[in-house]
Design a protein around this motif. Sequence first.
Motif, short mmCIF file in Angstrom:
data_model
loop_
_atom_site.label_atom_id
_atom_site.label_comp_id
_atom_site.label_asym_id
_atom_site.label_seq_id
_atom_site.Cartn_x
_atom_site.Cartn_y
_atom_site.Cartn_z
N ALA A 1 4.30 17.69 7.02
CA ALA A 1 3.77 17.60 5.67
C ALA A 1 4.13 18.83 4.85
O ALA A 1 4.50 18.74 3.68
CB ALA A 1 2.24 17.44 5.72
N ILE B 1 0.16 23.61 4.63
CA ILE B 1 0.40 22.51 3.67
C ILE B 1 -0.04 22.94 2.28
O ILE B 1 0.69 22.76 1.30
CB ILE B 1 -0.40 21.25 4.09
N LEU C 1 -12.78 18.98 21.15
CA LEU C 1 -12.44 18.46 19.82
C LEU C 1 -11.61 19.47 19.03
O LEU C 1 -10.66 19.09 18.35
CB LEU C 1 -13.72 18.12 19.05
N LEU D 1 -10.40 20.69 3.77
CA LEU D 1 -9.72 20.27 4.98
C LEU D 1 -10.11 21.13 6.19
O LEU D 1 -9.86 20.76 7.33
CB LEU D 1 -8.20 20.33 4.79
N ILE E 1 -13.20 21.79 6.92
CA ILE E 1 -14.58 21.46 7.31
C ILE E 1 -14.70 21.08 8.80
O ILE E 1 -15.59 21.58 9.48
CB ILE E 1 -15.14 20.36 6.39
N PRO E 2 -13.80 20.22 9.34
CA PRO E 2 -13.97 19.87 10.75
C PRO E 2 -13.96 21.08 11.68
O PRO E 2 -14.79 21.18 12.59
CB PRO E 2 -12.79 18.94 11.04
N GLN F 1 -17.36 20.28 22.00
CA GLN F 1 -16.85 20.82 20.74
C GLN F 1 -15.50 21.49 20.95
O GLN F 1 -14.61 21.39 20.10
CB GLN F 1 -17.84 21.84 20.16
N LEU G 1 -3.25 18.02 16.93
CA LEU G 1 -2.90 17.11 15.83
C LEU G 1 -2.30 17.88 14.66
O LEU G 1 -1.26 17.49 14.11
CB LEU G 1 -4.17 16.37 15.37
N VAL H 1 -17.26 22.90 11.37
CA VAL H 1 -18.36 22.17 12.00
C VAL H 1 -18.33 22.33 13.51
O VAL H 1 -19.32 22.74 14.14
CB VAL H 1 -18.28 20.68 11.61
N PHE H 2 -17.17 22.04 14.10
CA PHE H 2 -17.12 22.05 15.56
C PHE H 2 -17.20 23.47 16.12
O PHE H 2 -17.87 23.71 17.13
CB PHE H 2 -15.85 21.36 16.06
N LEU I 1 -7.94 18.83 17.50
CA LEU I 1 -7.56 19.11 16.11
C LEU I 1 -6.35 20.03 16.07
O LEU I 1 -5.44 19.83 15.24
CB LEU I 1 -8.72 19.78 15.37
#
Lengths: 248, 221
Positions: B211, B147, B196, B169, B171-172, B193, B203, B175-176, B200
């Motif tokens: 996009a 994107i 998740l 964008l 960051i998630p 984790q 998604l 983190v995980f 992600l």
Amino acid sequence: MWAFLHRFASPPHFYRLAGTLAPWLGWICLGLMAGGLYGGLVVAPPDYQQGESYRIIFVHVPSAWMSMFIYVVMAGAGAIALIWRIKLAEVVAVESAPIGASFTFLALVTGSLWGKPMWGTYWVWDARLTSELVLLFLYFGVMGLHAAIEDRRAAGRAAGLLAIVGVVNIPIIHYSVEWWHTLHQGPTVTKLSAPSIHVSMLVPLLLMAVSFKLFYLTVLLQRARSGVLERERGAGWVRELLARTESD
Amino acid sequence: MNAFLAVARRDLLLAVRHRAEAANPLLFFLVVVALVPLGLSPRRETLELIAPGVFWIGALLATLLSLERMFRSDFDDGSLELMLVSPQPLPLIVLAKIVAHWLATGLPLLVAAPLIALLLGLPARSLAVLLAALVLGTPTLSAVGAIGVALTAGLRRGGMLLSLLVLPLYIPVLVFAASAVSAAAGGLPAAGQLYLLGALAALSLTLAPLAAAAALRISVS
């Protein structure tokens, strides 16, 4: 309905309407803000735990609310601009970004000023603070992208698209930061556990919140007016307007 | 589907033919990792503590540097415009480019990961989780990055701007993924984790092509 929307969204009509509305909104905003500040700084009693320093919430909380509210408005306007190609929506999305970034910055600064006496430090890597900081970066991204693209219309649409991508990501980022915190080390900073706020503090807080919203509207209308003028500088109605102001 | 395969094949061929260029992100990653002990401390305990974070920050930056390849050269030589006017659905083409980008940059990272884990002193028991986190996390990096590149494809000096757009964008994933590796290094379960990260990836691989396709239409118009 559609006819009304199209009429409203036509630049000359918007320019005139915004010019009439902005001063009114500005004066109401000033009145509410004066009332809210008086209520918050003079009338409301000091907090039994935090003493006088809690009074910063009358600026801090409304600006934190505004920082998120404006981002959602920006993304909504961006979506409208992309789907229906309404020029005015592009202007609203783009002109919202600096205002939102200012509110985010204000929320961060007032928060850290409050944090020094309360937590003993200006900055902690707490979940809320971190996501507010990331929100500031997202605002900077939208502003940077808009500034970097030469063509104004493409810049507006690109910034709107980025705002939409950001709004999808904000909850993900927020929860990832929250879980990172709990996964890592457990809460070091206990949040105020939703204290039932007394009416003498709630009323000024709400007054301030409404006046901040009106402030945003006023500044947005003014900025959008100049944005519309800049984008439409070649259009007939702007020339007419110019000719009229020069002859006055 | 044919268009998907054709675009993916073309991008992979280009990556293979420009081998030196394709190797740069990996070398960059190695250099960044080598700088950390020099700048901080070569002590085992310190390194072990910060290794997951260093590893993932390095991976993020290496991916960021390689992102421009996805659309920039196609924009410059005009093949991007042909893709835009082709009757094939643009999100599908974008997805093909994301997959090709991942194969060209995510996969080498996976191969180099054991070596880098060794350099940073990550315990061997965390290696499986590190590889799983890479498999699940790096597709998200490629997809979200698409994107950002699509938005900045038409800009002369989009590099700095790209990092401003894309890194928040990421960051998630940071983190995980870093938390999964830390947990595994400490002998704790890391399944949460990893789930998740998988979510992600699912998604971002479904939404990001849409996009990015919209962004390309804006950039090229």
